[in-house]
Design an enzyme around this catalytic site. Structure first.
Site, short mmCIF file in Angstrom:
data_model
loop_
_atom_site.label_atom_id
_atom_site.label_comp_id
_atom_site.label_asym_id
_atom_site.label_seq_id
_atom_site.Cartn_x
_atom_site.Cartn_y
_atom_site.Cartn_z
N HIS A 34 57.08 27.19 22.28
CA HIS A 34 56.46 26.47 21.16
C HIS A 34 56.34 24.98 21.48
O HIS A 34 55.35 24.33 21.12
CB HIS A 34 57.32 26.59 19.89
CG HIS A 34 57.35 27.96 19.29
ND1 HIS A 34 58.48 28.74 19.28
CD2 HIS A 34 56.39 28.70 18.68
CE1 HIS A 34 58.23 29.88 18.67
NE2 HIS A 34 56.96 29.89 18.31
N GLN A 61 53.17 40.40 7.73
CA GLN A 61 52.95 40.92 9.09
C GLN A 61 54.15 41.71 9.60
O GLN A 61 54.15 42.14 10.75
CB GLN A 61 52.57 39.79 10.05
CG GLN A 61 53.67 38.78 10.34
CD GLN A 61 53.15 37.62 11.19
OE1 GLN A 61 52.51 36.71 10.69
NE2 GLN A 61 53.41 37.65 12.49
N SER A 186 61.10 34.05 20.47
CA SER A 186 62.20 33.93 19.50
C SER A 186 63.02 35.21 19.47
O SER A 186 64.21 35.20 19.17
CB SER A 186 61.64 33.66 18.10
OG SER A 186 60.74 32.58 18.16
O1 PAF Z 1 52.57 34.27 16.58
C1 PAF Z 1 53.18 33.96 15.53
O2 PAF Z 1 54.19 33.27 15.55
C2 PAF Z 1 52.65 34.46 14.19
O3 PAF Z 1 52.07 35.71 14.31
C3 PAF Z 1 51.67 33.46 13.52
C4 PAF Z 1 50.40 33.28 14.34
C5 PAF Z 1 52.36 32.13 13.31
C6 PAF Z 1 51.25 34.01 12.15
O4 PAF Z 1 52.33 34.18 11.31
#
Ligand code: PAF
Length: 278
Positions: A34, A61, A186
């Site tokens: 990140h 998700q 993560s």
């Molecule tokens: O890749 C991720 O961390 C997630 O799928 C995102 C793009 C932040 C959407 O929640």
């Protein structure tokens, strides 16, 4: 660095932004992958522009039985990482600030999402598209950065952006790896020390596969080597077309070797290029 928890407070700040606004959407638990995205976003926005990081563990998700509750949420450390990387604003809403209690509108991509992780995680990409669509509408970025580690997610978000005419440049950023080859994620935090020691063999298997001249041979060798990792369960190992995610017919066009492997509590996804051999 500003911290916004609601779309309304963010929008007030956004209306005073002069230059380019560059978004890095995240679910927090920020690692050096990140940080690479955030630093790249900083360069992309330039001195006049603004970098916005969103931190939001998006419930839609995650499927039933997945790790939504357990997903790490180290907000203090995440804000420190954002500060270090030159982020101007963090958008970190609560679930209630993004989703109305009776929310009934979703964004569903209906071709690329049918492959690879799609059948293993029903509804996952619909949740991703919905939240990223919301973030685009709220944050109003000129560009957004996503890691290539989730190749399928990147392909789907490019398609969504194109098809819905979001005025956002989607920028893919190469996967950041640990020195032993494991892709930064993560979810690596779920690995025990024994599993962590085995996990780099996934990348080694992919690299070995990629030396083969046919897509089938590449996937077969990679699968065989992953099957030899004690405790590893394969969801898929596939050689696919880099853009359509359809099975790769030959190595005359750009491909990608993509894998999803369960190791203990972690589900690890990874991919590497299968460059065209001409
Ligand atoms: O890749 C991720 O961390 C997630 O799928 C995102 C793009 C932040 C959407 O929640």
């Amino acid at each position: 660095m500003k911290l916004f928890k609601s779309p309304a407070s963010y929008r007030k700040w956004r209306s005073s932004c002069g230059g380019k606004v560059v978004l890095v959407p995240t679910m927090g638990a920020l690692h050096h992958g990140h940080e690479m995205l955030l630093r790249k976003a900083r360069r992309c926005a330039g001195k006049q522009g603004s970098v916005v990081a969103s931190i939001f563990v998006n419930p839609t998700q995650f499927g039933a039985g997945e790790d939504f509750e357990a997903y790490p949420r180290p907000m203090g450390a995440d804000l420190a990482a954002c500060r270090r990387c030159g982020v101007d604003a963090v958008f970190a809403p609560s679930v209630g600030a993004l989703y109305a209690r009776d929310a009934s509108v979703r964004i569903r991509e209906s071709a690329l999402g049918e492959h690879l992780c799609g059948p293993f995680r029903p509804g996952h990409f619909e949740g991703v598209c919905t939240v990223v669509g919301m973030l685009f509408l709220i944050v109003q970025p000129h560009a957004a950065l996503f890691g290539e580690k989730d190749w399928q997610q990147l392909a789907i978000l490019r398609r969504m952006t194109r098809d819905l005419h979001f005025p956002v440049d989607i920028i893919g950023v190469s996967t950041v790896r640990e020195p032993d080859g494991l892709a930064a994620s993560s979810r690596n935090a779920y690995l025990t020390s024994g599993e962590r020691a085995l996990a780099p063999r996934i990348h080694a298997a992919m690299k070995a596969g990629a030396t083969k001249k046919s897509p089938d041979a590449a996937a077969t060798l990679c699968r065989r080597l992953i099957e030899e990792i004690p405790g590893a369960t394969i969801d898929y190992v596939k050689a696919v077309d880099a853009a359509s995610l359809e099975p790769l017919a030959s190595r005359r066009s750009e491909g990608r070797l993509v894998v999803a492997v369960r190791l203990g509590k972690a589900r690890l996804i990874d991919n590497i290029p299968l460059p065209a051999i001409r």
